[in-house]
Motif scaffolding. Structure first.
Motif, short mmCIF file in Angstrom:
data_model
loop_
_atom_site.label_atom_id
_atom_site.label_comp_id
_atom_site.label_asym_id
_atom_site.label_seq_id
_atom_site.Cartn_x
_atom_site.Cartn_y
_atom_site.Cartn_z
N GLY A 122 0.78 -1.23 0.00
CA GLY A 122 0.00 0.00 0.00
C GLY A 122 0.81 1.28 0.00
O GLY A 122 0.26 2.37 0.16
N LYS A 123 2.12 1.15 -0.20
CA LYS A 123 2.98 2.34 -0.18
C LYS A 123 3.80 2.43 -1.46
O LYS A 123 3.86 1.49 -2.25
CB LYS A 123 3.92 2.28 1.02
N GLY A 124 4.43 3.58 -1.65
CA GLY A 124 5.32 3.75 -2.78
C GLY A 124 6.69 3.17 -2.49
O GLY A 124 7.06 2.96 -1.33
N PRO A 125 7.47 2.87 -3.53
CA PRO A 125 8.83 2.35 -3.33
C PRO A 125 9.70 3.34 -2.56
O PRO A 125 9.57 4.55 -2.71
CB PRO A 125 9.35 2.17 -4.76
N ASN A 146 8.63 19.01 5.71
CA ASN A 146 8.99 18.54 4.38
C ASN A 146 8.14 17.32 4.03
O ASN A 146 8.37 16.23 4.54
CB ASN A 146 10.46 18.18 4.37
N ALA A 147 7.12 17.51 3.18
CA ALA A 147 6.19 16.42 2.90
C ALA A 147 6.75 15.45 1.88
O ALA A 147 6.24 14.35 1.73
CB ALA A 147 4.87 16.99 2.40
N GLY A 148 7.78 15.84 1.10
CA GLY A 148 8.30 14.95 0.07
C GLY A 148 7.44 15.00 -1.16
O GLY A 148 7.15 16.07 -1.70
N VAL A 149 6.98 13.82 -1.62
CA VAL A 149 6.13 13.72 -2.79
C VAL A 149 4.72 13.33 -2.33
O VAL A 149 4.56 12.34 -1.63
CB VAL A 149 6.66 12.67 -3.78
N THR A 150 3.75 14.13 -2.72
CA THR A 150 2.37 13.84 -2.37
C THR A 150 1.55 13.64 -3.64
O THR A 150 1.86 14.21 -4.68
CB THR A 150 1.75 14.96 -1.52
N GLN A 151 0.51 12.84 -3.53
CA GLN A 151 -0.36 12.55 -4.66
C GLN A 151 -1.81 12.74 -4.25
O GLN A 151 -2.20 12.37 -3.14
CB GLN A 151 -0.16 11.13 -5.17
N THR A 152 -2.59 13.27 -5.19
CA THR A 152 -4.02 13.48 -4.98
C THR A 152 -4.78 13.02 -6.21
O THR A 152 -4.39 13.38 -7.33
CB THR A 152 -4.32 14.98 -4.73
N CYS A 205 3.85 8.68 -8.64
CA CYS A 205 4.64 9.81 -9.08
C CYS A 205 5.98 9.73 -8.37
O CYS A 205 6.07 9.23 -7.23
CB CYS A 205 3.92 11.11 -8.71
N ALA A 206 7.03 10.22 -9.02
CA ALA A 206 8.35 10.24 -8.41
C ALA A 206 9.08 11.51 -8.84
O ALA A 206 8.72 12.13 -9.85
CB ALA A 206 9.16 9.01 -8.81
N SER A 207 10.09 11.87 -8.08
CA SER A 207 10.90 13.03 -8.45
C SER A 207 12.36 12.75 -8.12
O SER A 207 12.68 11.92 -7.27
CB SER A 207 10.42 14.29 -7.73
N THR A 208 13.22 13.46 -8.83
CA THR A 208 14.68 13.34 -8.65
C THR A 208 15.30 14.71 -8.79
O THR A 208 14.90 15.50 -9.64
CB THR A 208 15.28 12.42 -9.72
N GLY A 209 16.30 14.97 -7.96
CA GLY A 209 16.99 16.24 -8.04
C GLY A 209 18.08 16.25 -9.08
O GLY A 209 18.60 15.21 -9.48
N GLU A 259 20.29 10.63 -8.80
CA GLU A 259 19.59 9.65 -9.61
C GLU A 259 18.61 8.82 -8.80
O GLU A 259 17.90 8.01 -9.35
CB GLU A 259 20.61 8.73 -10.30
N THR A 260 18.57 9.01 -7.50
CA THR A 260 17.62 8.29 -6.66
C THR A 260 16.26 8.95 -6.76
O THR A 260 16.14 10.17 -6.62
CB THR A 260 18.08 8.30 -5.20
N GLN A 261 15.24 8.14 -7.01
CA GLN A 261 13.90 8.68 -7.12
C GLN A 261 13.17 8.61 -5.79
O GLN A 261 13.30 7.63 -5.04
CB GLN A 261 13.11 7.90 -8.18
N TYR A 262 12.41 9.64 -5.51
CA TYR A 262 11.54 9.68 -4.34
C TYR A 262 10.11 9.52 -4.84
O TYR A 262 9.67 10.27 -5.71
CB TYR A 262 11.70 11.00 -3.60
N PHE A 263 9.43 8.53 -4.27
CA PHE A 263 8.10 8.19 -4.75
C PHE A 263 7.01 8.73 -3.82
O PHE A 263 7.19 8.83 -2.60
CB PHE A 263 7.94 6.67 -4.84
N GLY A 264 5.86 9.02 -4.44
CA GLY A 264 4.67 9.35 -3.67
C GLY A 264 3.99 8.08 -3.19
O GLY A 264 4.41 6.97 -3.52
N PRO A 265 2.88 8.22 -2.45
CA PRO A 265 2.19 7.06 -1.86
C PRO A 265 1.31 6.31 -2.84
O PRO A 265 0.82 5.23 -2.52
CB PRO A 265 1.37 7.69 -0.74
#
Lengths: 112, 112
Positions: free
Chosen positions: A41-44, B1-7, B91-95, B99-105
């Motif tokens: 239920g979570k993202g990677p 810092n919420a990181g990546v959020t999805q709606t 959804c994911a983002s990278t700076g 190269e590491t991706q941060y993913f939303g929930p």
């Protein structure tokens, strides 16, 4: 194109055992490799990474091994805990492309 | 810092309906991505963006459109939903320089 595969779709271990999750990649130009953990239920989430100029990297209870000769990557988890139960993905990229290719995932099940 | 959020977190659509999924990141990342995840298929890239005002097609772009009007937001649109678009969307983002991706929930979409 790149293909990234995992050798086993499911791995079951006993709590306290060491776990090894394997990954093969096909593009010899791949130079950056990442392991992600995805809980239900979570993202990677990022676990550990390694660049092609290294063959081993250690984190907290996790070790990634890279064998460029056979294009093989493994994730070792020491003293596996129930909280390690999740799906583990390997991903690789090359040339700073920012577009990684993901494997299909291995489900790790830890039995208490 | 919420990181990546999805709606939204979950949505049910009827075939032919349209909707927009919103992704937001507060890490000032240049790169943003939309993936879909289906059982046994791992993560497949739909579209991505390398900066504000830019978008590019990924592996499975058909039936989707995207926009990146603001650096922190990446929108995924379905103009006419089909049952084949039932999936979990990440959804994911990278700076820049990373190269590491941060993913939303994730957003769970069911198209009937």
């Amino acid at each position: 194109g790149e293909s990234v595969g995992l050798h086993l779709p499911t791995l079951s271990v006993q709590e306290g055992d060491n776990s090894i999750i394997n990954c093969a990649y096909s593009n010899s130009a791949s130079d950056y490799f990442i392991w992600y953990k995805q809980e239900s239920g979570k993202g990677p989430q990022f676990i550990i990474d390694i660049r092609s100029n290294m063959d081993k990297r250690q984190g907290q209870r996790v070790t990634v091994l890279l064998n460029k000769t056979v294009k093989h990557l493994s994730l070792q988890i020491a003293a596996t805990q129930p909280g390690d139960s999740a799906v583990y993905f390997c991903a690789c990229s090359w040339g700073g492309s920012y577009i990684p290719t993901f494997g299909r995932g291995t489900s790790l099940i830890v039995h208490p | 810092n919420a990181g990546v959020t999805q709606t939204p977190k979950f949505r049910v659509l009827k075939t032919g309906q349209s909707m927009t999924l919103l992704c937001a990141q507060d890490m000032n990342h240049e790169y943003m991505y939309w993936y879909r995840q289906d059982p046994g298929m791992g993560l497949r890239l739909i579209h991505y963006s390398v900066g504000e005002g830019t978008t590019a097609k990924g592996e499975v772009p058909d039936g989707y459109n995207v926009s990146r009007l603001k650096k922190q937001n990446f929108l995924l649109g379905l103009e006419s939903a089909a049952p084949s678009q039932t999936s979990v969307y990440f959804c994911a983002s990278t700076g820049q320089g990373a190269e590491t991706q941060y993913f939303g929930p994730g957003t769970r979409l069911l198209v009937l």
